[in-house]
Write a protein that holds these residues in place. Sequence first.
Motif, PDB file in Angstrom:
ATOM      1  N   UNK A   8      54.657  24.738  39.196  1.00 45.85           N
ATOM      2  CA  UNK A   8      54.858  24.578  38.078  1.00 45.85           C
ATOM      3  C   UNK A   8      54.308  25.383  37.015  1.00 45.85           C
ATOM      4  N   UNK A   9      54.910  25.249  35.709  1.00 48.47           N
ATOM      5  CA  UNK A   9      54.299  26.230  34.445  1.00 48.47           C
ATOM      6  C   UNK A   9      53.089  25.773  34.410  1.00 48.47           C
ATOM      7  N   UNK A  10      52.326  26.752  34.036  1.00 46.99           N
ATOM      8  CA  UNK A  10      50.797  25.993  33.482  1.00 46.99           C
ATOM      9  C   UNK A  10      50.844  25.881  32.230  1.00 46.99           C
ATOM     10  N   UNK A  11      50.079  25.158  31.607  1.00 45.11           N
ATOM     11  CA  UNK A  11      50.079  24.539  30.066  1.00 45.11           C
ATOM     12  C   UNK A  11      50.537  25.763  29.165  1.00 45.11           C
ATOM     13  N   UNK A  12      51.191  25.441  28.126  1.00 45.38           N
ATOM     14  CA  UNK A  12      51.598  26.923  27.124  1.00 45.38           C
ATOM     15  C   UNK A  12      50.608  27.328  26.506  1.00 45.38           C
ATOM     16  N   UNK A  13      49.493  26.492  26.317  1.00 42.13           N
ATOM     17  CA  UNK A  13      48.274  27.272  25.611  1.00 42.13           C
ATOM     18  C   UNK A  13      47.617  28.105  26.757  1.00 42.13           C
ATOM     19  N   UNK A  14      47.720  27.940  27.877  1.00 43.09           N
ATOM     20  CA  UNK A  14      47.236  29.041  28.909  1.00 43.09           C
ATOM     21  C   UNK A  14      47.873  30.239  28.831  1.00 43.09           C
ATOM     22  N   UNK A  19      48.759  35.808  27.407  1.00 40.96           N
ATOM     23  CA  UNK A  19      49.332  36.790  26.520  1.00 40.96           C
ATOM     24  C   UNK A  19      48.454  37.566  25.498  1.00 40.96           C
ATOM     25  N   UNK A  20      47.419  36.566  25.002  1.00 38.58           N
ATOM     26  CA  UNK A  20      46.691  37.422  24.059  1.00 38.58           C
ATOM     27  C   UNK A  20      45.641  38.294  24.767  1.00 38.58           C
ATOM     28  N   UNK A  21      45.120  37.894  25.919  1.00 40.06           N
ATOM     29  CA  UNK A  21      44.024  38.785  26.687  1.00 40.06           C
ATOM     30  C   UNK A  21      44.802  40.158  27.174  1.00 40.06           C
ATOM     31  N   UNK A  22      46.102  40.032  27.516  1.00 34.87           N
ATOM     32  CA  UNK A  22      46.732  40.968  27.906  1.00 34.87           C
ATOM     33  C   UNK A  22      46.812  42.069  27.008  1.00 34.87           C
ATOM     34  N   UNK A  37      35.368  45.546  29.096  1.00 35.51           N
ATOM     35  CA  UNK A  37      34.444  44.650  29.689  1.00 35.51           C
ATOM     36  C   UNK A  37      34.735  43.285  29.151  1.00 35.51           C
ATOM     37  N   UNK A  38      34.333  42.182  29.793  1.00 34.15           N
ATOM     38  CA  UNK A  38      34.497  40.924  29.508  1.00 34.15           C
ATOM     39  C   UNK A  38      33.985  40.566  27.969  1.00 34.15           C
ATOM     40  N   UNK A  39      32.706  41.525  27.628  1.00 36.05           N
ATOM     41  CA  UNK A  39      32.300  41.376  26.333  1.00 36.05           C
ATOM     42  C   UNK A  39      33.055  41.986  25.304  1.00 36.05           C
ATOM     43  N   UNK A  40      33.684  43.010  25.700  1.00 39.81           N
ATOM     44  CA  UNK A  40      34.680  43.673  24.599  1.00 39.81           C
ATOM     45  C   UNK A  40      35.916  42.733  24.245  1.00 39.81           C
ATOM     46  N   UNK A  41      36.326  42.016  25.395  1.00 42.97           N
ATOM     47  CA  UNK A  41      37.454  41.079  25.487  1.00 42.97           C
ATOM     48  C   UNK A  41      37.048  39.942  24.569  1.00 42.97           C
ATOM     49  N   UNK A  42      35.906  39.357  24.639  1.00 45.55           N
ATOM     50  CA  UNK A  42      35.667  38.223  23.800  1.00 45.55           C
ATOM     51  C   UNK A  42      35.330  38.535  22.354  1.00 45.55           C
ATOM     52  N   UNK A  43      34.690  39.737  22.256  1.00 43.97           N
ATOM     53  CA  UNK A  43      34.339  40.160  20.627  1.00 43.97           C
ATOM     54  C   UNK A  43      35.836  40.252  19.983  1.00 43.97           C
ATOM     55  N   UNK A  44      36.755  41.009  20.622  1.00 46.53           N
ATOM     56  CA  UNK A  44      38.124  41.221  19.807  1.00 46.53           C
ATOM     57  C   UNK A  44      38.785  39.973  19.828  1.00 46.53           C
ATOM     58  N   UNK A  45      38.889  39.062  20.924  1.00 41.60           N
ATOM     59  CA  UNK A  45      39.319  37.577  20.732  1.00 41.60           C
ATOM     60  C   UNK A  45      38.974  36.679  20.067  1.00 41.60           C
ATOM     61  N   UNK A  46      37.800  36.896  19.691  1.00 44.96           N
ATOM     62  CA  UNK A  46      37.092  35.839  18.895  1.00 44.96           C
ATOM     63  C   UNK A  46      36.722  34.702  19.747  1.00 44.96           C
ATOM     64  N   UNK A  51      34.215  31.738  27.631  1.00 47.51           N
ATOM     65  CA  UNK A  51      35.479  31.047  27.697  1.00 47.51           C
ATOM     66  C   UNK A  51      36.489  32.117  28.343  1.00 47.51           C
ATOM     67  N   UNK A  52      36.069  33.596  28.074  1.00 48.93           N
ATOM     68  CA  UNK A  52      36.960  34.562  28.392  1.00 48.93           C
ATOM     69  C   UNK A  52      36.815  34.489  30.178  1.00 48.93           C
ATOM     70  N   UNK A  53      35.572  34.299  30.412  1.00 47.75           N
ATOM     71  CA  UNK A  53      35.303  34.213  32.096  1.00 47.75           C
ATOM     72  C   UNK A  53      36.082  32.999  32.463  1.00 47.75           C
TER      73      UNK A  53
END
Length: 181
Positions: A8-14, A19-22, A37-46, A51-53
């Motif tokens: 099944x499709x994952x929830x749309x918000x996922x 997509x935002x992560x990619x 790094x995860x820290x870089x991603x977290x900072x840019x994604x706010x 949550x990123x993990x």
Amino acid sequence: MLREPALELAPLHLYEKINKLNKTKRLLRTTQESEPTIEDLAEVMDMSVEKVEELLIDIEMEKGAILFQRGKYQEALEKYKNFLRIDQKLLNRGRPIDKQTYIEYSLWLCQCLSQLKDYQSMQHYLVKVIPLIEEKKNENMIKKWNNKMRPQDEIVILGDFSMGKGVETNELLDRLNGIKF
């Protein structure tokens, strides 16, 4: 009961978060020489690092479920192992793990190993997950008992109550409502 991995499709918000992560990964790869790094991603994604993990774990679990259902056991096995590695890293940093998810995916990993006839590795994972299953089962039984019994109820125990050692059994009895004879 173990839930079936679904196509099944994952929830749309996922998917939106994936997509935002990619997009963020691609952006960071163009501006820096190494893998973000995860820290870089977290900072840019706010987002928080946690949550990123969690998002990365969700992605691995979803991919593993799809591969398992398609009969691609070796590939699914790698996704589940990756999930367990991420979860172990979080645990090593003092972050609590979601035991139910850990149990489910450890058992799926064992099913992949069984399909691949790798019984030695399967035993390795089962030895880790069985104590968690037992602990969860005990917690559920205590909860059900205490929902039915009041602290002043008198209970007569006839026969064996536990297969555990005396200290373990007494600790368990102390957590149960009722006056026990």
